[in-house]
Design an enzyme around this catalytic site. Structure first.
Site, PDB file in Angstrom:
ATOM      1  N   CYS A  98       1.623   0.828   3.534  1.00  0.00           N
ATOM      2  CA  CYS A  98       1.735  -0.518   4.105  1.00  0.00           C
ATOM      3  C   CYS A  98       2.696  -0.555   5.308  1.00  0.00           C
ATOM      4  O   CYS A  98       2.332  -0.070   6.365  1.00  0.00           O
ATOM      5  CB  CYS A  98       2.094  -1.513   3.005  1.00  0.00           C
ATOM      6  SG  CYS A  98       1.640  -3.204   3.437  1.00  0.00           S
ATOM      7  N   HIS A 197      -0.628  -0.186  -1.760  1.00  0.00           N
ATOM      8  CA  HIS A 197       0.605   0.272  -2.421  1.00  0.00           C
ATOM      9  C   HIS A 197       0.301   1.065  -3.690  1.00  0.00           C
ATOM     10  O   HIS A 197       0.391   0.511  -4.798  1.00  0.00           O
ATOM     11  CB  HIS A 197       1.458  -0.940  -2.818  1.00  0.00           C
ATOM     12  CG  HIS A 197       2.002  -1.707  -1.670  1.00  0.00           C
ATOM     13  ND1 HIS A 197       3.217  -1.441  -1.097  1.00  0.00           N
ATOM     14  CD2 HIS A 197       1.486  -2.752  -0.979  1.00  0.00           C
ATOM     15  CE1 HIS A 197       3.439  -2.285  -0.106  1.00  0.00           C
ATOM     16  NE2 HIS A 197       2.402  -3.088  -0.011  1.00  0.00           N
ATOM     17  N   GLU A 199       2.139   2.920  -5.161  1.00  0.00           N
ATOM     18  CA  GLU A 199       3.382   3.020  -5.943  1.00  0.00           C
ATOM     19  C   GLU A 199       3.544   1.889  -6.957  1.00  0.00           C
ATOM     20  O   GLU A 199       4.442   1.955  -7.798  1.00  0.00           O
ATOM     21  CB  GLU A 199       4.596   3.067  -4.994  1.00  0.00           C
ATOM     22  CG  GLU A 199       4.920   1.787  -4.224  1.00  0.00           C
ATOM     23  CD  GLU A 199       4.116   1.612  -2.940  1.00  0.00           C
ATOM     24  OE1 GLU A 199       3.107   2.321  -2.755  1.00  0.00           O
ATOM     25  OE2 GLU A 199       4.481   0.738  -2.125  1.00  0.00           O
TER      26      GLU A 199
HETATM   27  N1  GLN Z   1       3.423  -7.159   6.635  1.00  0.00           N
HETATM   28  C1  GLN Z   1       4.412  -6.140   6.472  1.00  0.00           C
HETATM   29  C2  GLN Z   1       4.886  -5.583   7.805  1.00  0.00           C
HETATM   30  O1  GLN Z   1       4.524  -6.010   8.810  1.00  0.00           O
HETATM   31  C3  GLN Z   1       3.924  -5.003   5.595  1.00  0.00           C
HETATM   32  C4  GLN Z   1       3.740  -5.499   4.199  1.00  0.00           C
HETATM   33  C5  GLN Z   1       4.007  -4.505   3.120  1.00  0.00           C
HETATM   34  O2  GLN Z   1       4.567  -3.421   3.333  1.00  0.00           O
HETATM   35  N2  GLN Z   1       3.682  -4.887   1.931  1.00  0.00           N
HETATM   36  O3  GLN Z   1       5.650  -4.686   7.821  1.00  0.00           O
END
Ligand code: GLN
Length: 217
Positions: A98, A197, A199
Site C-alpha cells: 500500500c 495488506h 500483513e
Molecule cells: N492512502 C495511503 C497513502 O497515500 C496509503 C494507504 C495505506 O497504506 N493503507 O499513503
C-alpha cells in the site's frame, strides 16, 4: 485456506534454523508491527529500521502500509531517503504494501508535489486510486506464484499501478467489478509491491514468497 493451517505451515523448525535472513521493516510510520509478526512467522529475523546504520545491517526491507506522504517526509528527516535509494539501486530486495508500494514507485500520481519516492520499480502508481466511495474493500485475487488458492486482499485507501514498465511482472489484478483489470501486485527482480495488506489477514503466503526471494539470493 484456514488461518491456523496457514500459520502452522509457516514455522517448521527447518525454516527457522541456520541463519534466518535479517529483514528490516521501515519503522517510521504505519503498520510496522503486523509486518514484524508476519516475517517472524515466516522464519525471518525482522529488524526495525529507522536510521541508515540499521539499513546497512539488513538483507532486505519491508515498507509498511500507512501514509506515504508522512513516510516520505520522515525518510528525509531521518536522512534515510538517499541511503535507501542507493540500497535499492544496488539490488536490495524490498516489499512494499500500500503506502509502501507508493514509495517504491518511479512515478506517483495524485500525491503532494513535495512527496519523494524511491524508484525501486519502474511503475507509475496512482495514490488513493479507488476513490472515496470505496475507501476500503476486500476481494479474493489470483496471485501469480501462489497457486494453492486465492489471496484475500484487503484494500485501505489503496493505490493501483497505472503503468507497469517492460521489466515489471504483473502478479495480480482486480478480478471483477468496476475496477476489474486494475493492477494491484507487481514484481521487478527482487522488489515486490502490493496495493493491499497481506500483513493483516493471517495468510502469510506473500510474505513467505518474499522471504524465499531473500533466502534464494
Ligand atoms: N492512502 C495511503 C497513502 O497515500 C496509503 C494507504 C495505506 O497504506 N493503507 O499513503
Amino acid at each position: 485456506m484456514a488461518r491456523d493451517s496457514v500459520i502452522a505451515e509457516q514455522t517448521p523448525q527447518a525454516r527457522a534454523a541456520a541463519s534466518p535472513p535479517r529483514i528490516g521493516v521501515l519503522g517510521l510510520q504505519g503498520d510496522v508491527r503486523e509486518h514484524f509478526a508476519a516475517l517472524e512467522h515466516c522464519g525471518a529475523e525482522p529488524v526495525n529500521v529507522r536510521r541508515a546504520s540499521e539499513l546497512d545491517a539488513v538483507d532486505a526491507l519491508v515498507l509498511p502500509g500507512g501514509e506515504s506522504t508522512a513516510i516520505s517526509k520522515l525518510l528525509e528527516v531521518f536522512e534515510l531517503l538517499e541511503p535507501l535509494r542507493a540500497r535499492l539501486r544496488e539490488g536490495m530486495p524490498a516489499f512494499g504494501s500500500c503506502a509502501g508500494m507508493i514509495l517504491l514507485a518511479s512515478e506517483v500520481l495524485d500525491t503532494r508535489p513535495d512527496a519523494q519516492h524511491l524508484f525501486g520499480i519502474d511503475m507509475t502508481v496512482r495514490r488513493n486510486a479507488f476513490g472515496r466511495q470505496v475507501d476500503s474493500f476486500e476481494t479474493d485475487l489470483r496471485f501469480t506464484g501462489l497457486d494453492d488458492g486465492p489471496v484475500r486482499a484487503v484494500f485501505i485507501r489503496a493505490p493501483w499501478v497505472e503503468r507497469a514498465g517492460d521489466g515489471v511482472e504483473v502478479l495480480a489484478t482486480v478480478p471483477d467489478g468496476p475496477f476489474a483489470g486494475r493492477i494491484v501486485a507487481v514484481r521487478q527482480g527482487t522488489v515486490l509491491a502490493t496495493s493491499f495488506h497481506p500483513e493483516v489477514t493471517g495468510d502469510l503466503r506473500v510474505h513467505r514468497m518474499f522471504v524465499d526471494m531473500v533466502r534464494d539470493l
